[in-house]
Write a protein that holds these residues in place. Structure first.
Motif, PDB file in Angstrom:
ATOM      1  N   GLU A 143       0.815  -1.212   0.000  1.00  0.00           N
ATOM      2  CA  GLU A 143       0.000   0.000   0.000  1.00  0.00           C
ATOM      3  C   GLU A 143       0.855   1.271   0.000  1.00  0.00           C
ATOM      4  O   GLU A 143       1.964   1.280   0.511  1.00  0.00           O
ATOM      5  CB  GLU A 143      -0.933  -0.008   1.211  1.00  0.00           C
ATOM      6  CG  GLU A 143      -0.205   0.050   2.541  1.00  0.00           C
ATOM      7  CD  GLU A 143      -1.128  -0.130   3.724  1.00  0.00           C
ATOM      8  OE1 GLU A 143      -1.461   0.879   4.362  1.00  0.00           O
ATOM      9  OE2 GLU A 143      -1.496  -1.283   3.990  1.00  0.00           O
ATOM     10  N   PRO A 144       0.335   2.342  -0.591  1.00  0.00           N
ATOM     11  CA  PRO A 144       1.074   3.608  -0.627  1.00  0.00           C
ATOM     12  C   PRO A 144       1.385   4.106   0.785  1.00  0.00           C
ATOM     13  O   PRO A 144       0.563   3.985   1.686  1.00  0.00           O
ATOM     14  CB  PRO A 144       0.115   4.571  -1.333  1.00  0.00           C
ATOM     15  CG  PRO A 144      -0.824   3.696  -2.087  1.00  0.00           C
ATOM     16  CD  PRO A 144      -0.926   2.417  -1.302  1.00  0.00           C
ATOM     17  N   GLY A 145       2.577   4.654   0.959  1.00  0.00           N
ATOM     18  CA  GLY A 145       2.979   5.176   2.254  1.00  0.00           C
ATOM     19  C   GLY A 145       3.583   4.141   3.180  1.00  0.00           C
ATOM     20  O   GLY A 145       4.121   4.486   4.225  1.00  0.00           O
ATOM     21  N   TYR A 146       3.485   2.862   2.810  1.00  0.00           N
ATOM     22  CA  TYR A 146       4.065   1.804   3.632  1.00  0.00           C
ATOM     23  C   TYR A 146       5.461   1.498   3.105  1.00  0.00           C
ATOM     24  O   TYR A 146       5.628   1.132   1.950  1.00  0.00           O
ATOM     25  CB  TYR A 146       3.187   0.554   3.590  1.00  0.00           C
ATOM     26  CG  TYR A 146       3.717  -0.572   4.453  1.00  0.00           C
ATOM     27  CD1 TYR A 146       3.462  -0.576   5.818  1.00  0.00           C
ATOM     28  CD2 TYR A 146       4.480  -1.590   3.906  1.00  0.00           C
ATOM     29  CE1 TYR A 146       3.949  -1.596   6.628  1.00  0.00           C
ATOM     30  CE2 TYR A 146       4.969  -2.612   4.714  1.00  0.00           C
ATOM     31  CZ  TYR A 146       4.700  -2.610   6.067  1.00  0.00           C
ATOM     32  OH  TYR A 146       5.180  -3.610   6.864  1.00  0.00           O
ATOM     33  N   ILE A 147       6.454   1.673   3.936  1.00  0.00           N
ATOM     34  CA  ILE A 147       7.845   1.481   3.533  1.00  0.00           C
ATOM     35  C   ILE A 147       8.409   0.272   4.253  1.00  0.00           C
ATOM     36  O   ILE A 147       8.207   0.097   5.451  1.00  0.00           O
ATOM     37  CB  ILE A 147       8.678   2.734   3.865  1.00  0.00           C
ATOM     38  CG1 ILE A 147       8.128   3.935   3.094  1.00  0.00           C
ATOM     39  CG2 ILE A 147      10.144   2.528   3.549  1.00  0.00           C
ATOM     40  CD1 ILE A 147       8.716   5.256   3.501  1.00  0.00           C
ATOM     41  N   THR A 148       9.121  -0.561   3.518  1.00  0.00           N
ATOM     42  CA  THR A 148       9.752  -1.733   4.103  1.00  0.00           C
ATOM     43  C   THR A 148      11.247  -1.496   4.246  1.00  0.00           C
ATOM     44  O   THR A 148      11.812  -0.553   3.679  1.00  0.00           O
ATOM     45  CB  THR A 148       9.544  -2.967   3.214  1.00  0.00           C
ATOM     46  OG1 THR A 148      10.272  -2.780   1.993  1.00  0.00           O
ATOM     47  CG2 THR A 148       8.070  -3.207   2.917  1.00  0.00           C
ATOM     48  N   VAL A 149      11.917  -2.380   4.968  1.00  0.00           N
ATOM     49  CA  VAL A 149      13.372  -2.310   5.110  1.00  0.00           C
ATOM     50  C   VAL A 149      14.027  -2.448   3.739  1.00  0.00           C
ATOM     51  O   VAL A 149      14.996  -1.760   3.431  1.00  0.00           O
ATOM     52  CB  VAL A 149      13.880  -3.393   6.089  1.00  0.00           C
ATOM     53  CG1 VAL A 149      15.392  -3.443   6.112  1.00  0.00           C
ATOM     54  CG2 VAL A 149      13.327  -3.134   7.479  1.00  0.00           C
ATOM     55  N   ALA A 150      13.478  -3.293   2.878  1.00  0.00           N
ATOM     56  CA  ALA A 150      14.033  -3.461   1.530  1.00  0.00           C
ATOM     57  C   ALA A 150      13.962  -2.160   0.743  1.00  0.00           C
ATOM     58  O   ALA A 150      14.876  -1.841  -0.016  1.00  0.00           O
ATOM     59  CB  ALA A 150      13.297  -4.569   0.787  1.00  0.00           C
ATOM     60  N   ASP A 151      12.878  -1.391   0.930  1.00  0.00           N
ATOM     61  CA  ASP A 151      12.767  -0.098   0.255  1.00  0.00           C
ATOM     62  C   ASP A 151      13.897   0.836   0.685  1.00  0.00           C
ATOM     63  O   ASP A 151      14.386   1.635  -0.105  1.00  0.00           O
ATOM     64  CB  ASP A 151      11.432   0.583   0.593  1.00  0.00           C
ATOM     65  CG  ASP A 151      10.225  -0.172   0.075  1.00  0.00           C
ATOM     66  OD1 ASP A 151      10.334  -0.851  -0.960  1.00  0.00           O
ATOM     67  OD2 ASP A 151       9.170  -0.082   0.725  1.00  0.00           O
ATOM     68  N   ILE A 152      14.300   0.741   1.922  1.00  0.00           N
ATOM     69  CA  ILE A 152      15.340   1.611   2.449  1.00  0.00           C
ATOM     70  C   ILE A 152      16.722   1.176   1.977  1.00  0.00           C
ATOM     71  O   ILE A 152      17.547   2.008   1.617  1.00  0.00           O
ATOM     72  CB  ILE A 152      15.282   1.641   3.992  1.00  0.00           C
ATOM     73  CG1 ILE A 152      13.953   2.292   4.427  1.00  0.00           C
ATOM     74  CG2 ILE A 152      16.472   2.386   4.578  1.00  0.00           C
ATOM     75  CD1 ILE A 152      13.652   2.151   5.893  1.00  0.00           C
TER      76      ILE A 152
END
Length: 137
Positions: A5-14
């Motif tokens: 979902e939009p606005g949800y950030i995971t460790v992989a995204d970082i």
């Protein structure tokens, strides 16, 4: 970041890959890059003008910052006047989007700053109390 979902950030995204937040922060993270981008928001600036506007930045840091921005497509250069050898730096459309996003981020950080300051004060008080109790034991 497209798998949730939009606005949800995971460790992989970082952490992962060229499209990660980590890669983006290597370009725009820190006070100098944010200050240089903000200085370019009103319009084109020559190197010397940027050096004056971004107080305290040294030549090496400004040069490195502008080089990263050029490499990553946030900034471009143009002659000060047609045919002139003197150049000025200006935001690209991408750079303008980044500056707008940084503006929202900075506004939120400023809004939350008093809460962070209060938490630091509480932490300092508890650390002082812990040291005082340890000394009297």
């Amino acid at each position: 970041m497209d798998d949730h979902e939009p606005g949800y950030i995971t460790v992989a995204d970082i952490c992962a890959g060229a499209g990660s937040i980590r890669a983006a922060l290597e370009t725009v993270g820190g006070p100098w890059p944010m200050a240089v981008l903000t200085a370019l928001r009103p319009g084109p600036c020559r190197y010397g003008e940027l050096k004056q506007v971004v107080e305290g930045i040294n030549d090496r840091m400004l040069s490195q910052t502008l080089h990263r921005f050029l490499r990553d497509g946030l900034v471009t250069t143009a002659p000060v006047t047609p045919g002139a050898s003197r150049r000025q730096y200006l935001l690209t459309d991408l750079g303008g989007e980044v500056v707008a996003a940084l503006g929202v981020f900075i506004e939120e950080v400023v809004r939350l700053a008093p809460q962070v300051a209060a938490a630091r004060a509480r932490f300092a008080e508890s650390a002082l109390a812990s040291n005082t109790n340890a000394d009297s034991a």
